[in-house]
Design an enzyme around this catalytic site. Structure first.
Site, PDB file in Angstrom:
ATOM      1  N   ASP A  34       0.629  -1.415  -0.094  1.00  0.00           N
ATOM      2  CA  ASP A  34      -0.558  -0.227   0.253  1.00  0.00           C
ATOM      3  C   ASP A  34       1.111   0.909  -0.070  1.00  0.00           C
ATOM      4  OD1 ASP A  34      -2.064  -1.319   0.473  1.00  0.00           O
ATOM      5  OD2 ASP A  34      -2.690  -0.728   2.106  1.00  0.00           O
ATOM      6  N   LYS A  56      -3.431   2.639  -2.056  1.00  0.00           N
ATOM      7  CA  LYS A  56      -4.630   3.641  -1.733  1.00  0.00           C
ATOM      8  C   LYS A  56      -4.545   4.990  -0.457  1.00  0.00           C
ATOM      9  CE  LYS A  56      -6.685   0.019   1.016  1.00  0.00           C
ATOM     10  NZ  LYS A  56      -6.749  -0.890   2.214  1.00  0.00           N
ATOM     11  N   MET A 170      -7.919   8.402   9.968  1.00  0.00           N
ATOM     12  CA  MET A 170      -8.322   9.478   7.781  1.00  0.00           C
ATOM     13  C   MET A 170      -9.816  10.447   8.363  1.00  0.00           C
ATOM     14  SD  MET A 170     -10.014   5.002   7.527  1.00  0.00           S
ATOM     15  CE  MET A 170     -10.238   4.648   8.292  1.00  0.00           C
TER      16      MET A 170
HETATM   17  C1  LIG Z   1      -7.163   3.377   6.483  1.00  0.00           C
HETATM   18  S1  LIG Z   1      -5.931   4.368   7.940  1.00  0.00           S
HETATM   19  C2  LIG Z   1      -4.759   2.849   8.627  1.00  0.00           C
HETATM   20  C3  LIG Z   1      -4.258   2.916   9.743  1.00  0.00           C
HETATM   21  C4  LIG Z   1      -3.470   1.331   9.548  1.00  0.00           C
HETATM   22  N1  LIG Z   1      -3.639   0.773   9.120  1.00  0.00           N
HETATM   23  C5  LIG Z   1      -2.632   1.735  10.906  1.00  0.00           C
HETATM   24  O1  LIG Z   1      -3.114   1.519  12.418  1.00  0.00           O
HETATM   25  O2  LIG Z   1      -1.624   3.206  11.273  1.00  0.00           O
HETATM   26  C6  LIG Z   1      -5.228   5.326   7.160  1.00  0.00           C
HETATM   27  C7  LIG Z   1      -5.032   6.893   8.286  1.00  0.00           C
HETATM   28  O3  LIG Z   1      -4.349   6.173   8.724  1.00  0.00           O
HETATM   29  C8  LIG Z   1      -3.784   6.846   9.413  1.00  0.00           C
HETATM   30  N2  LIG Z   1      -2.019   7.006   9.598  1.00  0.00           N
HETATM   31  C9  LIG Z   1      -1.557   5.968   8.910  1.00  0.00           C
HETATM   32  N3  LIG Z   1       0.020   6.202   9.291  1.00  0.00           N
HETATM   33  C10 LIG Z   1      -0.045   7.840   9.647  1.00  0.00           C
HETATM   34  C11 LIG Z   1       0.839   8.442  10.074  1.00  0.00           C
HETATM   35  N4  LIG Z   1       2.186   7.592   9.732  1.00  0.00           N
HETATM   36  N5  LIG Z   1       1.188   9.446  10.899  1.00  0.00           N
HETATM   37  C12 LIG Z   1      -0.051   9.602  10.888  1.00  0.00           C
HETATM   38  N6  LIG Z   1      -1.290   9.241  10.930  1.00  0.00           N
HETATM   39  C13 LIG Z   1      -1.484   8.367  10.313  1.00  0.00           C
HETATM   40  C14 LIG Z   1      -3.957   8.779   8.621  1.00  0.00           C
HETATM   41  O4  LIG Z   1      -5.491   9.023   9.920  1.00  0.00           O
HETATM   42  C15 LIG Z   1      -4.713   8.034   7.269  1.00  0.00           C
HETATM   43  O5  LIG Z   1      -6.102   8.535   7.008  1.00  0.00           O
END
Ligand SMILES: C[S@@+](CC[C@H](N)C(=O)[O-])C[C@H]1O[C@@H](n2cnc3c(N)ncnc32)[C@H](O)[C@@H]1O
Length: 246
Positions: A34, A56, A170
């Site tokens: 991803d 995504k 998100m």
């Molecule tokens: C589809 S969700 C996936 C979450 C992922 N599975 C996790 O456990 O972190 C994607 C969201 O995770 C958050 N996100 C993921 N990586 C991030 C990061 N390095 N810093 C801040 N927010 C993050 C954001 O809110 C983003 O919109």
């Protein structure tokens, strides 16, 4: 028929990867990854490993989830070891459960390799403990994707009146509605909020404000970003350790 490893890549810092995830990445015949999985991790793959990008963008899929499921399945028919590499943890808003069910229905063996979720690690790198004695006895990780204006909501907004920490993933595009809704249910306008962008990476940035002013303060924040609502945000002033050290 191969085996599929639904694998958490961690939040961004490549060192926040489990030993088990590193092992399966090194052994993989194909890695299906991803946008949020740090591409640096692909360098660990063996010679000849194939890479398939199914990126995504914050809920908007370049490839629909049904097609991603099928890509994983088709690769499991061709390869012995298939790594499905996903940002953070595969079961935290990662749709890992759907992918596992799809494989189960087709008799494909799979394993889940949990990852460090951004929901707790980005706050940790921002100096915000999601629980803290005397401040927050629990935390919730909530989708920010659903509009708080939705008539029939699955989100129990009324229960967010307490001082427990709420972490919205998100949710950046809905920040104005989320902060308005939290004030409507009775939280103080000066209640602490942080927005953490690109958490745990060298580009991490953190904006701290209140329910009343966070929208204006965070208007230029790049994604991926998450929102932390809670009194624990105030601890950042003392506990921030990462920015400047990265
Ligand atoms: C589809 S969700 C996936 C979450 C992922 N599975 C996790 O456990 O972190 C994607 C969201 O995770 C958050 N996100 C993921 N990586 C991030 C990061 N390095 N810093 C801040 N927010 C993050 C954001 O809110 C983003 O919109």
């Amino acid at each position: 028929m191969g085996r599929v490893y639904l694998t958490g890549a961690g939040p961004g810092d490549v060192e926040l990867l489990t030993v088990k995830a590193l092992r399966v990445i090194r052994e993989a015949d194909v890695i299906i990854y991803d946008r949020l999985a740090n591409p640096e991790l692909l360098k660990e793959a063996k010679n000849g490993c194939e890479f398939v990008y199914v990126g995504k963008e914050d809920g908007r899929h370049i490839m629909p989830q049904d097609d991603i499921n099928e890509v994983i399945y088709q690769n499991a028919l061709k390869h012995k070891s298939v790594v499905r590499l996903k940002g953070g943890d595969p079961f935290v808003f990662g749709r890992g459960g759907e992918e596992a069910l799809y494989l189960l229905e087709r008799n494909v063996k799979f394993e889940i390799i949990p990852g460090i979720t951004s929901a707790i690690s980005a706050p940790a790198y921002a100096g915000i403990p999601v629980t803290h004695r005397g401040v927050a006895v629990s935390f919730r990780v909530v989708t920010g994707h659903e509009s708080p204006n939705k008539k029939v909501s699955q989100i129990p907004w009324e229960t967010f009146k307490t001082d427990d920490t709420i972490i919205f993933l998100m949710g950046l595009h809905n920040l104005p509605k989320i902060s308005k809704k939290l004030i409507e249910i009775g939280k103080a306008a000066d209640y602490p909020v942080a927005v953490i962008s690109k958490g745990t990476t060298k580009d991490q940035s953190v904006v701290v404000g209140t329910l009343e002013n966070i929208v204006e303060k965070a208007k230029d924040v790049p994604t991926p970003a998450l929102i932390v609502v809670g009194k624990v945000v105030e601890l950042r002033e003392q506990l921030k350790w990462f920015e400047g050290n990265a």
